[in-house]
Write an enzyme that holds these catalytic residues in place. Structure first.
Site, PDB file in Angstrom:
ATOM      1  N   SER A  17       0.825  -1.215   0.000  1.00  0.00           N
ATOM      2  CA  SER A  17       0.000   0.000   0.000  1.00  0.00           C
ATOM      3  C   SER A  17       0.861   1.268   0.000  1.00  0.00           C
ATOM      4  CB  SER A  17      -0.989  -0.002   1.168  1.00  0.00           C
ATOM      5  OG  SER A  17      -0.327   0.126   2.395  1.00  0.00           O
ATOM      6  N   ASN A  18       2.022   1.223   0.641  1.00  0.00           N
ATOM      7  CA  ASN A  18       2.923   2.388   0.572  1.00  0.00           C
ATOM      8  C   ASN A  18       3.499   2.544  -0.832  1.00  0.00           C
ATOM      9  OD1 ASN A  18       3.374   3.922   3.191  1.00  0.00           O
ATOM     10  ND2 ASN A  18       3.431   1.797   3.908  1.00  0.00           N
ATOM     11  N   ARG A  69      22.588 -14.617   1.160  1.00  0.00           N
ATOM     12  CA  ARG A  69      22.252 -13.186   1.041  1.00  0.00           C
ATOM     13  C   ARG A  69      23.128 -12.482   0.016  1.00  0.00           C
ATOM     14  NH1 ARG A  69      18.683 -11.445   5.068  1.00  0.00           N
ATOM     15  NH2 ARG A  69      18.570 -13.081   6.607  1.00  0.00           N
ATOM     16  N   HIS A 113       8.861   3.391   8.563  1.00  0.00           N
ATOM     17  CA  HIS A 113       8.719   2.539   9.747  1.00  0.00           C
ATOM     18  C   HIS A 113       7.479   2.995  10.520  1.00  0.00           C
ATOM     19  CE1 HIS A 113       9.980  -0.086  12.992  1.00  0.00           C
ATOM     20  NE2 HIS A 113       9.673   0.892  13.820  1.00  0.00           N
ATOM     21  N   GLU A 178       1.056   7.039   6.963  1.00  0.00           N
ATOM     22  CA  GLU A 178       2.207   6.614   6.150  1.00  0.00           C
ATOM     23  C   GLU A 178       1.989   7.011   4.695  1.00  0.00           C
ATOM     24  OE1 GLU A 178       3.637   2.534   6.681  1.00  0.00           O
ATOM     25  OE2 GLU A 178       2.637   2.453   8.618  1.00  0.00           O
TER      26      GLU A 178
END
Ligand code: GAR
Length: 218
Positions: A17-18, A69, A113, A178
């Site tokens: 959504s951000n 990683r 955040h 946000e």
């Protein structure tokens, strides 16, 4: 707007959504950044399907398909470089990045955040805000540094905590903040209107009505 638009990569892991709020903001012709690519480390992320539907280049990089990683990140680095990315926006990207990768993007990687940092770093921010009895919480956009949720704060939005709140109702109120904060801060940052001084940032506020502080919303 001075100079060409900054090319942005958005990294997500889920709902997105951000990401959506950034993509929608970047449609404005005078927005100083364009979304060049959306990358998810989870192929099933709902956000990736939405971005694809919008005609944004997308890429699913299932981290489980990489030996470690370093392998995952070297592939990611190649894609960011091939896409000529200027800034990386983490938007609900839930995979830890190594210090070496983060260092290579120092000053060019943003994160959102769901708390007023430095309070409630890490996970379960809303549960912990409720348990602590704080009367206000909110969200923070910051630069990413190797220490988790530690980088210079670029902007914050405040929301009240209500007596009747559950973690879900509080999360929904913070999420709405946000969606206003992240595009606003990206706009200021991409336009070069936020200056970093050590651990602190300062901004030429009130440009186009934007400021790194967003007022409480009830
Ligand atoms: C957002 O609330 C974001 O702040 C949080 O994950 C959610 C992602 O939602 N990020 C973190 O907790 C990072 N530590 P979205 O996928 O709908 O944007």
């Amino acid at each position: 707007m001075n100079g060409p638009k900054k090319r942005i990569a958005i990294l997500i892991s889920g709902r997105g959504s951000n990401m959506k709020s950034l993509i929608e903001a970047a449609r404005r012709p005078d927005f100083p950044a364009e979304i060049a690519v959306v990358i998810s480390n989870r192929p099933e992320a709902a956000g990736i399907a939405w971005a694809k539907d919008q005609g944004i280049p997308t890429l699913a990089m299932d981290h489980k398909h990489y030996s470690d990683r370093a392998h995952f990140e070297s592939q990611l680095q190649s894609i960011l470089s091939a896409s000529r990315i200027d800034l990386v926006c983490l938007a609900g990207f839930m995979r830890m990045l190594t210090p070496a990768f983060v260092e290579s993007w120092r000053g060019r990687m943003l994160n959102i955040h769901p708390s007023l940092l430095p309070a409630f770093k890490g996970l379960d921010t809303h549960e912990r805000a409720l348990a602590a009895g704080v009367k206000f919480t909110g969200c923070t956009v910051h630069l990413v540094t190797p220490e988790m949720d530690e980088g210079p704060i670029l902007g914050q939005a405040v929301v009240p905590v209500l007596t009747s709140d559950s973690p879900d109702s509080l999360a929904a109120r913070v999420l709405a903040a946000e969606h206003r904060l992240y595009p606003g801060i990206l706009e200021l940052f991409a336009a070069g209107l936020i200056t970093i001084n050590g651990h602190k940032s300062s901004s030429a506020s009130d440009v186009n009505g934007l400021s790194p502080q967003f007022s409480p919303q009830v």
